[in-house]
Design a protein around this motif. Structure first.
Motif, PDB file in Angstrom:
ATOM      1  N   GLY A 183       0.822  -1.199   0.000  1.00 52.96           N
ATOM      2  CA  GLY A 183       0.000   0.000   0.000  1.00 52.96           C
ATOM      3  C   GLY A 183       0.851   1.243   0.000  1.00 52.96           C
ATOM      4  N   THR A 184       0.229   2.391  -0.068  1.00 53.67           N
ATOM      5  CA  THR A 184       0.956   3.641   0.047  1.00 53.67           C
ATOM      6  C   THR A 184       1.417   3.829   1.488  1.00 53.67           C
ATOM      7  OG1 THR A 184      -0.989   4.957   0.610  1.00 53.67           O
ATOM      8  CG2 THR A 184      -0.513   4.649  -1.744  1.00 53.67           C
ATOM      9  N   THR A 185       2.341   4.747   1.682  1.00 51.78           N
ATOM     10  CA  THR A 185       2.800   5.007   3.052  1.00 51.78           C
ATOM     11  C   THR A 185       1.637   5.380   3.951  1.00 51.78           C
ATOM     12  OG1 THR A 185       4.931   5.777   2.204  1.00 51.78           O
ATOM     13  CG2 THR A 185       4.392   6.364   4.462  1.00 51.78           C
ATOM     14  N   GLN A 186       0.749   6.239   3.464  1.00 50.73           N
ATOM     15  CA  GLN A 186      -0.394   6.658   4.266  1.00 50.73           C
ATOM     16  C   GLN A 186      -1.305   5.475   4.602  1.00 50.73           C
ATOM     17  OE1 GLN A 186       0.790   8.126   1.564  1.00 50.73           O
ATOM     18  NE2 GLN A 186       0.510  10.355   1.594  1.00 50.73           N
ATOM     19  N   GLN A 187      -1.505   4.582   3.648  1.00 48.47           N
ATOM     20  CA  GLN A 187      -2.351   3.416   3.901  1.00 48.47           C
ATOM     21  C   GLN A 187      -1.737   2.489   4.935  1.00 48.47           C
ATOM     22  OE1 GLN A 187      -2.587   2.011  -0.139  1.00 48.47           O
ATOM     23  NE2 GLN A 187      -4.586   2.974  -0.516  1.00 48.47           N
ATOM     24  N   ILE A 188      -0.429   2.287   4.834  1.00 46.76           N
ATOM     25  CA  ILE A 188       0.249   1.417   5.798  1.00 46.76           C
ATOM     26  C   ILE A 188       0.199   2.025   7.191  1.00 46.76           C
ATOM     27  CG2 ILE A 188       2.455   0.384   6.425  1.00 46.76           C
ATOM     28  CD1 ILE A 188       3.108   0.399   3.369  1.00 46.76           C
ATOM     29  N   VAL A 189       0.463   3.339   7.264  1.00 43.47           N
ATOM     30  CA  VAL A 189       0.411   4.017   8.559  1.00 43.47           C
ATOM     31  C   VAL A 189      -0.982   3.883   9.177  1.00 43.47           C
ATOM     32  CG1 VAL A 189       0.446   6.286   9.676  1.00 43.47           C
ATOM     33  CG2 VAL A 189       2.278   5.642   8.108  1.00 43.47           C
ATOM     34  N   SER A 190      -2.000   4.100   8.382  1.00 43.13           N
ATOM     35  CA  SER A 190      -3.370   4.002   8.895  1.00 43.13           C
ATOM     36  C   SER A 190      -3.665   2.597   9.404  1.00 43.13           C
ATOM     37  CB  SER A 190      -4.350   4.379   7.783  1.00 43.13           C
ATOM     38  OG  SER A 190      -5.680   4.247   8.229  1.00 43.13           O
ATOM     39  N   ARG A 191      -3.215   1.600   8.676  1.00 40.83           N
ATOM     40  CA  ARG A 191      -3.465   0.210   9.073  1.00 40.83           C
ATOM     41  C   ARG A 191      -2.726  -0.138  10.362  1.00 40.83           C
ATOM     42  NH1 ARG A 191      -2.366  -1.760   4.491  1.00 40.83           N
ATOM     43  NH2 ARG A 191      -0.282  -2.607   4.831  1.00 40.83           N
ATOM     44  N   LEU A 192      -1.453   0.221  10.445  1.00 39.35           N
ATOM     45  CA  LEU A 192      -0.678  -0.106  11.639  1.00 39.35           C
ATOM     46  C   LEU A 192      -1.135   0.699  12.844  1.00 39.35           C
ATOM     47  CD1 LEU A 192       2.979  -0.399  10.255  1.00 39.35           C
ATOM     48  CD2 LEU A 192       1.305  -2.205  10.638  1.00 39.35           C
ATOM     49  N   ARG A 193      -1.434   1.969  12.610  1.00 41.67           N
ATOM     50  CA  ARG A 193      -1.845   2.825  13.723  1.00 41.67           C
ATOM     51  C   ARG A 193      -3.144   2.339  14.345  1.00 41.67           C
ATOM     52  NH1 ARG A 193      -3.694   9.130  13.664  1.00 41.67           N
ATOM     53  NH2 ARG A 193      -3.155   9.623  15.828  1.00 41.67           N
ATOM     54  N   GLY A 194      -4.012   1.763  13.514  1.00 43.51           N
ATOM     55  CA  GLY A 194      -5.273   1.265  14.027  1.00 43.51           C
ATOM     56  C   GLY A 194      -5.121   0.130  15.021  1.00 43.51           C
ATOM     57  N   LYS A 195      -3.951  -0.494  15.051  1.00 40.12           N
ATOM     58  CA  LYS A 195      -3.711  -1.612  15.969  1.00 40.12           C
ATOM     59  C   LYS A 195      -2.968  -1.180  17.238  1.00 40.12           C
ATOM     60  CE  LYS A 195      -3.471  -4.867  12.099  1.00 40.12           C
ATOM     61  NZ  LYS A 195      -2.639  -5.858  11.372  1.00 40.12           N
ATOM     62  N   ILE A 196      -2.583   0.089  17.306  1.00 41.90           N
ATOM     63  CA  ILE A 196      -1.823   0.576  18.460  1.00 41.90           C
ATOM     64  C   ILE A 196      -2.786   1.166  19.487  1.00 41.90           C
ATOM     65  CG2 ILE A 196      -0.052   2.190  19.247  1.00 41.90           C
ATOM     66  CD1 ILE A 196       1.155   2.081  16.444  1.00 41.90           C
ATOM     67  N   THR A 197      -2.849   0.563  20.644  1.00 42.92           N
ATOM     68  CA  THR A 197      -3.726   1.037  21.711  1.00 42.92           C
ATOM     69  C   THR A 197      -2.975   2.041  22.589  1.00 42.92           C
ATOM     70  OG1 THR A 197      -3.031  -0.664  23.277  1.00 42.92           O
ATOM     71  CG2 THR A 197      -4.821  -1.236  21.742  1.00 42.92           C
ATOM     72  N   PRO A 198      -3.698   2.805  23.406  1.00 47.19           N
ATOM     73  CA  PRO A 198      -3.025   3.690  24.361  1.00 47.19           C
ATOM     74  C   PRO A 198      -2.072   2.926  25.282  1.00 47.19           C
ATOM     75  CG  PRO A 198      -5.331   4.292  24.168  1.00 47.19           C
ATOM     76  CD  PRO A 198      -5.158   3.010  23.407  1.00 47.19           C
ATOM     77  N   GLU A 199      -2.451   1.690  25.613  1.00 46.33           N
ATOM     78  CA  GLU A 199      -1.584   0.876  26.468  1.00 46.33           C
ATOM     79  C   GLU A 199      -0.288   0.526  25.750  1.00 46.33           C
ATOM     80  OE1 GLU A 199      -4.832   0.328  25.980  1.00 46.33           O
ATOM     81  OE2 GLU A 199      -5.474   1.040  27.962  1.00 46.33           O
ATOM     82  N   HIS A 200      -0.382   0.224  24.454  1.00 43.13           N
ATOM     83  CA  HIS A 200       0.830  -0.023  23.670  1.00 43.13           C
ATOM     84  C   HIS A 200       1.752   1.192  23.721  1.00 43.13           C
ATOM     85  CE1 HIS A 200      -1.427  -3.168  21.091  1.00 43.13           C
ATOM     86  NE2 HIS A 200      -0.518  -3.796  21.801  1.00 43.13           N
ATOM     87  N   ARG A 201       1.210   2.350  23.451  1.00 45.67           N
ATOM     88  CA  ARG A 201       2.023   3.573  23.418  1.00 45.67           C
ATOM     89  C   ARG A 201       2.692   3.821  24.763  1.00 45.67           C
ATOM     90  NH1 ARG A 201      -1.264   8.547  21.528  1.00 45.67           N
ATOM     91  NH2 ARG A 201       0.789   9.493  21.922  1.00 45.67           N
ATOM     92  N   LYS A 202       1.939   3.642  25.824  1.00 53.68           N
ATOM     93  CA  LYS A 202       2.484   3.875  27.158  1.00 53.68           C
ATOM     94  C   LYS A 202       3.627   2.917  27.460  1.00 53.68           C
ATOM     95  CE  LYS A 202       1.045   3.897  32.028  1.00 53.68           C
ATOM     96  NZ  LYS A 202      -0.116   3.731  32.955  1.00 53.68           N
ATOM     97  N   PHE A 203       3.429   1.646  27.122  1.00 48.59           N
ATOM     98  CA  PHE A 203       4.440   0.629  27.412  1.00 48.59           C
ATOM     99  C   PHE A 203       5.658   0.792  26.510  1.00 48.59           C
ATOM    100  CE2 PHE A 203       6.195  -3.670  26.735  1.00 48.59           C
ATOM    101  CZ  PHE A 203       6.571  -3.958  28.035  1.00 48.59           C
ATOM    102  N   TRP A 204       5.439   0.970  25.200  1.00 49.36           N
ATOM    103  CA  TRP A 204       6.545   1.043  24.251  1.00 49.36           C
ATOM    104  C   TRP A 204       7.401   2.287  24.448  1.00 49.36           C
ATOM    105  CZ3 TRP A 204       3.282  -0.211  19.255  1.00 49.36           C
ATOM    106  CH2 TRP A 204       2.966  -1.581  19.262  1.00 49.36           C
ATOM    107  N   ALA A 205       6.793   3.400  24.841  1.00 49.17           N
ATOM    108  CA  ALA A 205       7.536   4.662  24.931  1.00 49.17           C
ATOM    109  C   ALA A 205       8.448   4.735  26.140  1.00 49.17           C
ATOM    110  CB  ALA A 205       6.558   5.839  24.956  1.00 49.17           C
TER     111      ALA A 205
END
Length: 273
Positions: A183-205
Motif C-alpha cells: 500500500g501507500t505510506t499513508q495506507q500502511i500508517v493508517s493500518r498499523l496505527r489502528g492496531k496501536i492502543t493507548p496501552e501499547h504507546r504507554k508501554f513502548w515509549a
C-alpha cells in the motif's frame, strides 16, 4: 535520567568498528512509515519545531527525511557504522566499550543527536541534521539483525534460498519481510496505527536507546536465529526456508516498525518540548 516515559543515556559511548554493506533498514518504505507515523504522535510544540527545522507539514517532512541518512552514506562513508550496533548474540546486554568503541554506533550517535537537537542555541542546519539522523536510526535499531554480532556479518553470511530466490538472511529482513506492508505510506500508517492502543504507546515509549536496542538484540536471537536451527541445509550450505517465511515474520516486523514510530515520537517530544 528518566522524564515521563522516555530517558536518554547521556554518558559518552564508543564506536563500532567499520561495518560493510548497505545502510537502509526496513527498506525505504519501512523508514518512511516510521517517520510519517511518528509525526502523528508529536506534541504541539514538537510538531512546530519539526516543521521549522525540516520545512512543510511534519508528517510529509519526516517521511521525506527518513531515508536521508542512508542516501548520504556513499558520500560520507564514515557514517556507515552509525547504522549498526554489535551486541554479541548470546550476550544480549549492551557494553559500550565492547559494542561501540569510539562512539561510532547507532546508540552513541542517537544520544549525541538528542543532545544537539534539544539545544536551541545550536545552528538550525546542525539541529535539522541531528533530527534526520534520529528519524532514520530509530528504525535501524528496530531491525534486529542490525544490532547483534552474530558471527555472520549481521546475517549476510547466512545464505538462504526460498523458492527460486537465493539471497542472505540480512537481505531477507531488509527487503523481503517488510515488502508485505503493501500500500501507500499513508495506507500502511493508517493500518498499523489502528492496531496501536493507548496501552501499547504507554508501554513502548518507556525506556532508553540502550534498552530498546537490547530488546531488538533479543528479537534477533529468539525470533530470527533460533528459528533457523530447524531449516534444511542444501549441499551448497544454503539454508532452505519456507516460502512463507517472509509472511510469517511480517507480523513481527510490523510491530517493530510500530514500536519505532511510537518511540521516535517520544524521543522528539522529550527533546523539543
Amino acid at each position: 535520567m528518566t522524564i515521563r516515559r522516555f530517558s536518554i543515556p547521556l554518558l559518552g559511548m564508543a564506536a563500532l568498528l567499520a561495518v560493510s554493506g548497505p545502510a537502509a533498514a526496513w527498506s525505504p518504505e519501512g523508514h518512511q512509515v516510521i517517520g510519517r507515523m511518528a509525526a502523528l504522535y508529536l506534541t504541539k510544540s514538537a510538531k512546530a519545531e519539526v516543521e521549522a527545522l525540516l520545512g512543510g507539514d511534519a508528517a510529509d517532512a519526516m517521511e521525506r527525511a527518513s531515508t536521508w541518512a542512508d542516501d548520504i552514506v556513499a558520500q560520507r562513508p564514515d557514517t556507515l557504522a552509525w547504522h549498526f550496533v554489535d551486541i554479541p548474540l548470546d550476550e544480549g546486554k549492551y557494553n559500550p566499550e565492547r559494542d561501540c568503541p569510539g562512539g561510532n554506533c547507532a546508540v552513541a550517535r542517537m544520544t549525541a543527536d538528542m543532545k544537539l537537537l534539544a539545544d536551541k542555541t545550536q545552528p538550525k542546519e546542525q539541529r535539522a541534521e541531528a533530527l534526520k539522523y534520529l528519524i532514520n536510526l530509530m528504525g535501524e535499531i528496530h531491525q534486529p539483525l542490525r544490532v547483534v554480532d552474530d558471527g555472520h556479518d549481521h546475517g549476510r553470511d547466512i545464505k538462504v534460498q526460498f523458492g527460486d530466490k537465493r539471497t542472505n538472511l540480512f537481505d531477507v529482513w531488509e527487503t523481503d519481510v517488510p515488502k508485505g506492508l503493501q500500500g501507500t505510506t499513508q495506507q500502511i500508517v493508517s493500518r498499523l496505527r489502528g492496531k496501536i492502543t493507548p496501552e501499547h504507546r504507554k508501554f513502548w515509549a518507556y525506556g532508553t536507546f540502550i534498552k530498546w536496542t537490547e530488546e531488538s538484540a533479543g528479537q534477533a536471537r529468539v525470533n530470527i536465529h533460533d528459528d533457523l536451527y530447524g531449516a534444511a541445509r542444501l549441499s551448497n550450505e544454503e539454508l532452505l526456508v519456507s516460502l512463507e517465511y517472509p509472511d510469517v515474520k511480517r507480523r513481527l516486523a510490523s510491530e517493530l516498525i510500530s514500536r519505532a514510530a511510537v518511540r521516535l515520537a517520544a524521543a522528539l517530544n522529550f527533546a523539543l518540548k
